[in-house]
Design a protein around this motif. Structure first.
Motif, PDB file in Angstrom:
ATOM      1  N   ALA A 179       0.835  -1.203   0.000  1.00 26.36           N
ATOM      2  CA  ALA A 179       0.000   0.000   0.000  1.00 26.36           C
ATOM      3  C   ALA A 179       0.867   1.250   0.000  1.00 26.36           C
ATOM      4  N   LEU A 180       0.276   2.356  -0.374  1.00 26.78           N
ATOM      5  CA  LEU A 180       0.904   3.680  -0.288  1.00 26.78           C
ATOM      6  C   LEU A 180       2.172   3.784  -1.133  1.00 26.78           C
ATOM      7  N   ARG A 321      -1.932  12.139  -1.436  1.00 27.54           N
ATOM      8  CA  ARG A 321      -3.195  11.568  -1.901  1.00 27.54           C
ATOM      9  C   ARG A 321      -4.156  11.384  -0.720  1.00 27.54           C
ATOM     10  N   GLN A 323      -5.745   8.941   0.609  1.00 27.31           N
ATOM     11  CA  GLN A 323      -5.538   7.853   1.568  1.00 27.31           C
ATOM     12  C   GLN A 323      -4.401   8.161   2.545  1.00 27.31           C
ATOM     13  N   ALA A 326      -5.869  10.580   5.060  1.00 29.54           N
ATOM     14  CA  ALA A 326      -6.713   9.880   6.030  1.00 29.54           C
ATOM     15  C   ALA A 326      -5.863   9.181   7.088  1.00 29.54           C
ATOM     16  N   ILE A 327      -4.782   8.551   6.671  1.00 27.47           N
ATOM     17  CA  ILE A 327      -3.892   7.880   7.622  1.00 27.47           C
ATOM     18  C   ILE A 327      -3.261   8.896   8.562  1.00 27.47           C
TER      19      ILE A 327
END
Length: 349
Positions: A179-180, A321, A323, A326-327
């Motif tokens: 991810a990421l 981005r 996401q 949000a993290i």
């Protein structure tokens, strides 16, 4: 026929620039003016309270300003660039430490983050720095010790570094799972004054007074820092005076007092919309603690507000981005809650 649109546009632009530069001073003046009209007695009380509070914190202000000016004049902030080299786990620890003690100004952090991500520095290390940086710096440490106390300042510094390490470790685990992999938004480059420090860090000149350019930078930084701190602390002390005068202590105690989980959770959530500025928040929290606010709730408020304040959150949103944003928010809130809980346990022992 003469075209007056350009002069008018220039006049409006000039007024807008004046407003942006002086709006904090104007807010303080408007508060005092409104009080003078509707409650003259409170106007004198608030003005006197703010003046006395500024005099009490003056020694800490002078030291704070000197530290900021010294860091800029010597180039000590270039040392931060060295935290982003090495093994991933080492980078996370060093980046969190660098964020907790970094003297970067707000204009330098944003391009620095963009440069680090664009150059391929792991998001885990960048996130560690990103989370720790808004919470503490040398000037903030001195003022926190003066306005609150040394124990609070040390705990806040440990919190900054701990939150950075925690956030970096979480992102490292997520990144290992695939991810990421592409955290930056489209079109974000690696330019800026902060990025240049990483690409080609300059040596630190400790004897800065031997160079005219560095002496000039010391003076400019000292002047700008003085104005910045004076305007925000004046506003903060005025608001603190009104809070002490108009907010019943029993209300504060009911919402944020005690040693349970709810006051800390409430302070964590309230810190997001209510936070003004890292320096301005200190006397407000001090006033709330005097009225019965739990110390752990005060810590949660400062940490949550600092990391999720509008400037910090906007910087993350503009660069990363959704996401990643949000993290960042989730790590900020969970870390602030944990910091408040741990600090409350510590002071209760």
């Amino acid at each position: 026929m003469t075209d007056v649109s350009l002069p008018r546009a220039g006049f409006r632009a000039a007024l807008g620039q004046i407003w942006r530069g002086q709006r904090v001073w104007l807010a303080s003046c408007l508060i005092l003016l409104a009080l003078a009209v509707f409650d003259p007695g409170q106007a004198w009380e608030s003005a006197g309270f703010a003046g006395d509070a500024l005099m009490r914190t003056a020694p800490y202000l002078v030291l704070s300003i000197a530290i900021a000016a010294w860091a800029g004049a010597t180039g000590a902030d270039n040392l931060i660039a060295r935290a982003f080299t090495g093994a991933p786990i080492l980078m996370i620890g060093l980046a969190a430490l660098a964020g907790g003690i970094s003297p970067f100004c707000s204009c330098g952090v944003i391009p620095l983050i963009a440069a680090l991500l664009a150059m391929g520095v792991p998001l885990s290390a960048v996130m560690a720095f990103w989370l720790a940086s808004p919470i503490m710096d040398p000037s903030m440490f001195v003022l926190t010790a003066g306005v609150l106390d040394l124990e609070f300042a040390v705990a806040k510094t440990v919190t900054a570094i701990g939150l950075g390490v925690f956030g970096g470790a979480v992102v490292h685990v997520l990144a290992r799972g695939g991810a990421l992999s592409d955290p930056l938004r489209e079109g974000v480059g690696n330019g800026g004054c902060g990025g240049a420090r990483v690409r080609a860090p300059k040596p630190v000149v400790w004897r800065f007074w031997t160079e005219a350019e560095r002496r000039t930078k010391f003076g400019k930084t000292a002047a700008s820092t003085t104005v910045f701190l004076a305007k925000w602390l004046t506003l903060a002390f005025l608001l603190e005076s009104l809070m002490l005068a108009w907010v019943p202590a029993e209300t504060v105690t009911a919402l944020l007092g005690g040693t349970g989980v709810m006051p800390i959770l409430t302070a964590t959530l309230v810190g997001v919309p209510a936070y003004l500025n890292g320096y301005a928040a200190l006397p407000l929290v001090g006033g709330l603690i005097d009225q019965g606010m739990a110390p752990g709730a005060g810590m949660a408020f400062l940490v949550a507000g600092g990391v999720t304040s509008i400037p910090a959150a906007m910087a993350v949103w503009a660069l990363a981005r959704p996401q990643v944003f949000a993290i960042y928010i989730l790590l900020s809130l969970s870390g602030a809650f944990a910091a408040g809980l741990l600090f409350q346990i510590w002071v209760s022992i």
